[in-house]
Each structure stands twice: as C-alpha cells, then as structure tokens.
Design an enzyme around this catalytic site. Structure first.
Site, short mmCIF file in Angstrom:
data_model
loop_
_atom_site.label_atom_id
_atom_site.label_comp_id
_atom_site.label_asym_id
_atom_site.label_seq_id
_atom_site.Cartn_x
_atom_site.Cartn_y
_atom_site.Cartn_z
CD GLU A 46 35.54 -56.68 -12.67
OE1 GLU A 46 34.68 -57.42 -12.56
OE2 GLU A 46 35.55 -55.53 -12.67
CG ASN A 106 38.82 -53.63 -12.12
OD1 ASN A 106 39.17 -54.70 -12.71
ND2 ASN A 106 37.36 -53.48 -11.71
CE LYS A 123 34.78 -52.47 -14.70
NZ LYS A 123 34.34 -53.34 -13.76
CD GLU A 142 33.64 -52.33 -10.43
OE1 GLU A 142 34.37 -52.00 -11.21
OE2 GLU A 142 32.52 -52.79 -10.73
CB CYS A 168 33.13 -56.08 -15.53
SG CYS A 168 31.88 -56.54 -14.50
CG ASN A 193 33.96 -60.21 -9.86
OD1 ASN A 193 33.81 -61.07 -9.06
ND2 ASN A 193 35.05 -59.96 -10.72
#
Lengths: 308, 308
Positions: A46, A106, A123, A142, A168, A193
C-alpha cells in the site's frame, strides 16, 4: 495445474525526504530479484511510492497534494512499468490517487504481464480519524486525506486466474473476502502500512498485532478457498515503526511464505490456482450451503443495534 | 468487570447403544465438576444427548425419530435441568428437535441460572448431503435429517451479557459471527461433532482439521470483539472418530483454554465481558467503519457468480 509464481515484495521504510525516483529504484531492484526467482507476478505494498503520510497532520492542502499521483503511470513510475514489461512480470502496487475531478483515494492497481493496467481498486475501509486526535500516541488520518473507495470489490481475469485486491485495514473485514469470494476469486492481493504500536493501546504489543494480521488473512483465505498475498511496508519511517510480517497464504489458510525482516525483502511461492477448487466445491460450495435469508443485517445495518 | 466463569464441557463418544439416561448422567458429572470449579455457565456439545446419528443412513423414519426430542426438558433431561438449577449454573446444549408440527431441526438451547430456557437456536448451515453418497468414506446426512434453522441468529440478554449461539459447521461462516456482532454479541456458544477425517479427502489429516476449527472461531471472535466457546463431542463413536479441540477464545482472538483429551473433559476460564469493549469501540466500531453499500452481494446472491 495453473501455477503462478508470486513474489511478495515487502518494502522497508520510506522517509519523508525520500524521492519517488529513489523509491522506484528500490522497487525495480526487487523486480529484478523476482525475475531471477522466476516470478510471474509481484505484489508491492500500500502507498508504495511514499512514506505513510497519514501519520502526519497537515492543514495545508498543497502540502497534502504532494503525496498524491495525478496519473498512473507517470514520469516517476514509468521505469517500473517498463522493467515489469521487460521481465514479463505482472505487478500490483498501491499509491495515493488524486483524480482529475479532485477526489482523493487510497488506490492500488494490477497490470498484466505487458505492463497494461487491467484492474484498479480504491480502499473502502479507511481506519483512523479525520481530525487531530489529542488522545492518540500518534495520528492516523486516513479518514481525513481519503474518501472511501467507490469501486466496490471487483475481480479481474488475469493470467488464467480470477484476481482481486484490497488494501491494509480492508483485510480485517470478512465482508471483503466474501464479496470477492462470491465472484469466484482465486487470488487476493493486498498491501499494508500497519504501525507496530496501537495508537490507542500502547501495551498491545507487536506479537498480537502480527497475529491479528495473520488471522485476518488466513481466515479470509480458508473461508473463501483463495490464495491471499499480504505485503507490508515495514520498518522505521521518521521515528514511526511499521510492522513487517508479509505472507503468502494458501487456500487452506496456511502460511506458505513469510518475510523475516522489516526491510526490502522478496518472498515467493509457486501458487497453484487449482488448489482453490476443492474448498469451493465441498465445504465452501456457497450455492449449496449459504443461507442469505439469515444474513440480512449484514447489508441492512451499518452499526450495532442491540435488541431489547 | 463483568466476569462469567465459563465451563466448556467437552464430551467423549456416545455409542449408538448408549441410553439418554446414561448420557445425562455424564453431563451431570461434568456439571458437578463445573460447580467445584466455580463456573457460572456451562456449554455442552451439539447433539449432546445421542451419538452423531447423521453418519448413519436410515430409510425408515421411525428409526430416525428415535434420535429426536419432542419436548425440552423431558423425562430424560429433567435431572440435568434440576442439577443446573441446584448449582445456580446456566447451561447450553444441543439436541435433535422434532416439533409438534413434525419439523426436524438441529437445535441448541440456553438457560438462565434457574434452569429456565431463555434462548433457542436452530442450526442454519447444515453440512453434508441428503441422499446416500457412494463417493464418501462415510455418510454425513445432516441435509437429510434436518431442515435449515428458521430462527436466524438471535442474541439474548443473560447474566448481564449479550449471548448468542451457533452450531458446528455454522462456525466456519463469517456471516454467522457478523450477524450476531451487529447485535452487540459478547459471548458466542457453540457445540460441534466434527469427524476427525474428511469424508471427501482422507489425506487432509487431523492437524489441518483442528487448525480450521481454531481459525474459524479465533477470527470470528477477533473480528466481532466477542468471546467464543466451542465445545466438541469427541472420540470414537462406533468406529467413527470425532475430533476434540474444545476451546475458549477471548475477544482478541486468543485461545485461553483448550481441551487436551477426546473424552469427557471440562475446560474453564473466567471471562470478563468488558474485554469486548475496546475492539467494539475502536478498530471494529462498525458504525464508523463498515461500508454496507459495497457488501450487497453477501445478501443478494447465494452462490458464486464469476463476472465475464
């Protein structure tokens, strides 16, 4: 037998000061290793091109924007696509995407063996928060810098297999694997991450966090009879440690390859897509066994509703 | 702290020839052990009163019917309820249920500490098949003898906690845990009769089968921040081995107690229901993180549909 030799290209830390070009150079070095190892497909983490910037609170949108790509490939990443094509290797990697309309996601992409992008995922399950949180040991913004993905969980036919992606925190949600499983997915690729420390419970410990990562991916693989490849960005980024633990999981839920370091490290396994068949036609033959009439809460209700 | 001392009362084999009274005697002995161990709640296996009869093909319905209970409690099981009440212990166990309307279910019940039945669950995910299968090493005729449960996955307030049940093969389906998780479940109880051998893949091996059982329950616990108690009927029933592996799993997905034998064996743990709170309010705060708009396939589609 439908064998795909898969490489999980774990990446060590990327500092704030590191250039895209330097990072792409490391990715190309991993691709070269993968070529030597006979890989057909290589999965990178990612946000592979930059540090994990959502740990930094930024009020200035111009400062935020510099972590985002406005096209893919672009000048910095073209050499990666070129090397992948030269090696006849399909790749998948994550990056921060800013669309022409000014939307922020993302994102991860998947190419075929000629370097053409055949799949894009954005994402869906953004962890963390959107405003500066004084209660946390560090920030996880995020929900500030991205909007939730708008593409769902599609799958693609690539290399004679059915492939899907997630990113993730998505890996902790069984809905993610199931939506792809219902489309016959045989290989799920994801990067992550993941901080080595829980920002809301410092005592949790790395061992527990690695266990939760494994547990999420091994159960998702088993319960959907699919290969899962999870690839970390790891190590110390400007004083903030990220865990490693990249793994390749077979359709029985067993870990068949595992990274040993927190640096740039390639793990590989020859993955036979036909190993998905037994589970999909017996214990997890969805058509025979699922009872959707009893699952309605899963889609009709977002949060918890405790009955009286 | 909301502590419930839970006993998982694994049971060794029950032969075809064993009487209900003899089995109930063994269950009462386990209850007495549980009382000595300070238990507040004891969970017994699926189909706790009889051998795992779905392994036997029976064409004669009268022969089938003798494995079913037409009321609960009944003359054979009343002593179990009486002892539980005397010990101030809530219990849960499974049995084959024939309703007054002549319907057949694989059922479990939950009592409060005074022996009153406060919850009933009917198994939704029936494994196996409905007709004699010449391809299998042995039969698994649950789809013949039972209809799928019609009660969904309810939860109940009991002993200051939110409790739910499922049965055996249900534990392999993440939908089961999630539907209860969406109702705030804190403790999921289940019993199982799982053959030590895969009837369709003899080479699979006991170790892999125990791993899959663990994996299903530990992931369901973690992903819904709930305690899970899984209790086996184990050992050799008339030449057919059932695996043990009864476990108690905490809301972090860690196994905190595990049976060591394939016989009657009590495992116990002091389970603090408040340990569910952290996960339910952070990483698995469903209201903040779930994205139901991308889960529609889970309820709109039963079997696999591979896109073009």
């Amino acid at each position: 037998m439908r064998e795909i030799v898969i490489g999980g290209a774990q990446m060590g830390p990327i500092q704030k000061a590191d250039s895209r070009a330097a990072v792409v150079g490391r990715m190309i070095a991993l691709l070269d290793q993968a070529k030597d190892a006979g890989c057909d497909l290589v999965v990178f983490p990612e946000l592979a091109l930059t540090t994990f910037f959502p740990r930094w609170y930024m009020a200035d949108q111009a400062e935020v924007d510099r972590w985002f790509e406005t096209q893919m490939p672009n000048a910095d990443t073209q050499p990666l696509f070129d090397r992948a094509r030269a090696h006849d290797i399909a790749i998948s990697f994550g990056f921060a995407e800013k669309t022409p309309e000014g939307r922020y996601f993302n994102t991860s992409i998947l190419t075929d063996r000629t370097g053409n992008i055949v799949g894009k995922y954005r994402k869906v399950h953004l962890p963390g928060h959107s405003e500066f949180d004084t209660e946390r040991a560090f920030q996880h913004l995020e929900k500030r810098y991205f909007e939730p993905g708008d593409l769902g969980f599609p799958v693609w036919h690539n290399m004679d297999a059915v492939m899907g992606m997630c990113i993730c925190n998505d890996r902790r949600w069984p809905e993610v694997y199931r939506v792809m499983g219902l489309q016959g997915v045989e290989l799920i690729m994801l990067g992550y991450n993941t901080p080595s420390v829980n920002s809301q419970m410092g005592s949790e410990g790395l061992e527990q966090r690695l266990y939760h990562s494994d547990l999420s991916m091994t159960s998702g693989a088993y319960q959907n009879s699919a290969w899962v490849v999870g690839v970390a960005k790891a190590g110390d980024e400007d004083g903030h440690p990220l865990m490693g633990g990249s793994i390749i999981v077979d359709p029985n839920g067993f870990v068949v390859a595992r990274a040993q370091t927190e640096g740039d490290e390639l793990i590989t396994h020859a993955c036979d897509m036909d190993l998905c068949n037994f589970g999909k036609t017996t214990i997890f033959d969805f058509a025979r066994h699922r009872r959707v009439e009893h699952y309605t809460r899963i889609t009709s209700q977002t949060g918890v509703e405790v009955p009286d």
